[in-house]
Design an enzyme around this catalytic site. Structure first.
Site, mmCIF file in Angstrom:
data_model
loop_
_atom_site.group_PDB
_atom_site.id
_atom_site.type_symbol
_atom_site.label_atom_id
_atom_site.label_comp_id
_atom_site.label_asym_id
_atom_site.label_seq_id
_atom_site.Cartn_x
_atom_site.Cartn_y
_atom_site.Cartn_z
ATOM 1 N N ASN A 68 0.825 -1.207 0.000
ATOM 2 C CA ASN A 68 0.000 0.000 0.000
ATOM 3 C C ASN A 68 0.856 1.252 0.000
ATOM 4 O O ASN A 68 1.960 1.278 0.530
ATOM 5 C CB ASN A 68 -0.983 -0.015 1.187
ATOM 6 N N SER A 69 0.286 2.268 -0.610
ATOM 7 C CA SER A 69 0.894 3.593 -0.553
ATOM 8 C C SER A 69 -0.261 4.582 -0.457
ATOM 9 O O SER A 69 -0.666 5.194 -1.439
ATOM 10 C CB SER A 69 1.734 3.835 -1.809
ATOM 11 N N GLY A 71 -0.431 7.225 1.543
ATOM 12 C CA GLY A 71 0.009 8.623 1.651
ATOM 13 C C GLY A 71 -0.639 9.342 2.824
ATOM 14 O O GLY A 71 -0.879 10.550 2.773
ATOM 15 N N LEU A 72 -0.940 8.577 3.883
ATOM 16 C CA LEU A 72 -1.492 9.152 5.126
ATOM 17 C C LEU A 72 -2.765 9.981 4.884
ATOM 18 O O LEU A 72 -2.972 11.019 5.528
ATOM 19 C CB LEU A 72 -0.443 10.008 5.853
ATOM 20 N N CYS A 129 6.923 7.806 8.905
ATOM 21 C CA CYS A 129 6.772 8.923 7.962
ATOM 22 C C CYS A 129 8.148 9.459 7.583
ATOM 23 O O CYS A 129 9.051 9.485 8.417
ATOM 24 C CB CYS A 129 5.990 10.064 8.601
ATOM 25 N N THR A 192 4.886 -1.462 8.071
ATOM 26 C CA THR A 192 5.091 -2.203 6.816
ATOM 27 C C THR A 192 6.544 -2.149 6.351
ATOM 28 O O THR A 192 7.297 -1.240 6.715
ATOM 29 C CB THR A 192 4.206 -1.618 5.715
ATOM 30 N N GLY A 264 -4.150 -6.322 11.173
ATOM 31 C CA GLY A 264 -4.420 -5.326 10.134
ATOM 32 C C GLY A 264 -5.001 -5.944 8.891
ATOM 33 O O GLY A 264 -6.215 -6.135 8.762
HETATM 34 C C1 LIG Z 1 -3.951 0.108 3.955
HETATM 35 C C2 LIG Z 1 -3.032 0.281 5.132
HETATM 36 C C3 LIG Z 1 -2.937 1.518 5.771
HETATM 37 C C4 LIG Z 1 -2.082 1.707 6.869
HETATM 38 N N1 LIG Z 1 -2.033 2.911 7.506
HETATM 39 C C5 LIG Z 1 -1.251 3.074 8.610
HETATM 40 C C6 LIG Z 1 -1.249 4.296 9.332
HETATM 41 O O1 LIG Z 1 -1.967 5.258 9.011
HETATM 42 N N2 LIG Z 1 -0.419 4.400 10.433
HETATM 43 C C7 LIG Z 1 0.368 3.354 10.850
HETATM 44 O O2 LIG Z 1 1.093 3.484 11.835
HETATM 45 N N3 LIG Z 1 0.353 2.170 10.189
HETATM 46 C C8 LIG Z 1 -0.436 2.007 9.091
HETATM 47 N N4 LIG Z 1 -0.458 0.790 8.443
HETATM 48 C C9 LIG Z 1 0.380 -0.324 8.945
HETATM 49 C C10 LIG Z 1 -0.441 -1.287 9.826
HETATM 50 O O3 LIG Z 1 -0.962 -0.638 10.959
HETATM 51 C C11 LIG Z 1 0.411 -2.498 10.262
HETATM 52 O O4 LIG Z 1 1.514 -2.045 11.017
HETATM 53 C C12 LIG Z 1 0.910 -3.304 9.072
HETATM 54 O O5 LIG Z 1 -0.055 -3.394 8.050
HETATM 55 C C13 LIG Z 1 1.334 -4.723 9.460
HETATM 56 O O6 LIG Z 1 0.235 -5.448 9.996
HETATM 57 P P1 LIG Z 1 -0.665 -6.486 9.108
HETATM 58 O O7 LIG Z 1 0.286 -7.370 8.364
HETATM 59 O O8 LIG Z 1 -1.527 -7.201 10.103
HETATM 60 O O9 LIG Z 1 -1.465 -5.624 8.172
HETATM 61 C C14 LIG Z 1 -1.304 0.607 7.331
HETATM 62 C C15 LIG Z 1 -1.401 -0.643 6.686
HETATM 63 C C16 LIG Z 1 -2.249 -0.815 5.606
HETATM 64 C C17 LIG Z 1 -2.342 -2.186 4.950
#
Ligand SMILES: Cc1cc2nc3c(=O)[nH]c(=O)nc-3n(C[C@H](O)[C@H](O)[C@H](O)COP(=O)(O)O)c2cc1C
Length: 301
Positions: A68-69, A71-72, A129, A192, A264
């Site tokens: 994913n990207s 972009g917050l 970030c 990630t 997640g």
């Molecule tokens: C679509 C998406 C958006 C994410 N947005 C954030 C975010 O805003 N802030 C953050 O700290 N991590 C964000 N993450 C990272 C997740 O919180 C998590 O650390 C990461 O996906 C690994 O867990 P998982 O394998 O269970 O998804 C995002 C991950 C995904 C897939």
């Protein structure tokens, strides 16, 4: 059976939370999941200004996960306070606000402005970030910087302060130590991993941003190893994240040294995955005669 998790001065009701960015602001899932069974909702990242996010596609599937990207993308602090906080009031579980920014001032402003609201249980500081001032390396890659930022944030709030670590560093344990030295109540890991997928016919990256963050089953062994290393470097609780699909995956994290976990990507397949994970952890504890989550830490030195 003791399932609560002490983080700073507060307790999470159970160890199973939903990871930031994968569960919106929680309200999107109210009809699909029994929120009262969640240990915590970690909100989508909040930045001072609203952000539209990156061009699409922002999420693509990979053989064992997602890239994913985003972009917050988020509504910004002002709308977060007026539109999202009121929703949290009716939630039966803690809401931890994930905080992001492009400089120290951004992180501090979000924490400072949110701290008066009881709906905010605590903070998770997203250090993945890019730090523009330091040449676009993630904030989380420099221990001295992490210690300083954590100390500043600590001074702004007595609420649980969780520092979320990026795995895209040489030595994640040294970053965790820096967070602890700065006064963090816990660390969460991992965010990630940097990845890229290329369309061989167009001969360019599939994500307009080029690279993205890899999540899902592919990253679980990386996350488990990070928790294992970090737990042995710090005295504060470690929250395990990365590729948890089911209770067995979560139990690996707990055995590696995690005090709690977040789920997640798995919720994209099954929004009720966190509820099933908690049920599986309880069944395992019963079967194995474990009375508290700390008992998981007795096995692997
Ligand atoms: C679509 C998406 C958006 C994410 N947005 C954030 C975010 O805003 N802030 C953050 O700290 N991590 C964000 N993450 C990272 C997740 O919180 C998590 O650390 C990461 O996906 C690994 O867990 P998982 O394998 O269970 O998804 C995002 C991950 C995904 C897939």
């Amino acid at each position: 059976m003791e399932l609560t998790v002490q983080i700073g001065t507060k307790k999470l009701p159970n160890p199973t939370g939903v990871a930031s960015g994968t569960f919106g602001y929680g309200s999107e899932y109210e009809e699909l999941v029994d929120l009262s069974s969640l240990g915590a909702i970690y909100s989508k990242a909040v930045t001072p200004e609203a952000r539209p996010g990156n061009d699409i596609p922002r999420i693509i599937e990979t053989p064992a996960g997602l890239l994913n990207s985003i972009g917050l993308a988020n509504v910004g602090l002002e709308r977060f306070i007026s539109e999202k906080l009121p929703l949290f009031r009716r939630f039966p579980c803690p809401v931890v606000v994930n905080v992001a920014g492009k400089n120290d001032e951004d992180y501090c402003r979000v924490v400072e402005e949110l701290d008066e609201f009881d709906e905010v249980w605590g903070y998770e500081i997203n250090l993945s970030c890019p730090n523009v001032k330091e040449g676009c390396l993630a904030f989380g890659s420099n221990p001295a910087y992490v210690e300083g930022l954590t100390r500043k944030l600590r001074g702004l709030s007595p609420k649980p302060m969780i520092i979320k670590l990026t795995p895209n560093v040489t030595d994640i344990a040294s970053i965790a130590k820096a967070a602890e030295a700065g006064g963090a109540d816990a660390v969460s890991c991992i965010n990630t991993l940097v990845g890229m997928v290329i369309d061989i016919h167009k001969k360019k990256p599939v994500l307009p941003a080029g690279t993205g963050g890899l999540s899902g089953p592919a990253i679980k062994p990386v996350g488990v190893a990070a928790v294992y290393r970090v737990k042995r470097a710090v005295g504060i609780p470690v929250i395990g994240i990365g590729g948890i699909q089911n209770a067995e995956d979560a139990i690996e994290y707990l055995l590696a040294g995690a005090s709690a976990v977040q789920i997640g990507t798995a919720t994209f397949v099954d929004p009720a995955a966190p509820v099933k994970v908690l049920a599986g952890i309880k069944a395992y504890m019963k079967e194995e005669g474990l009375e508290s989550l700390k008992d998981f830490h007795r096995y692997i030195p």
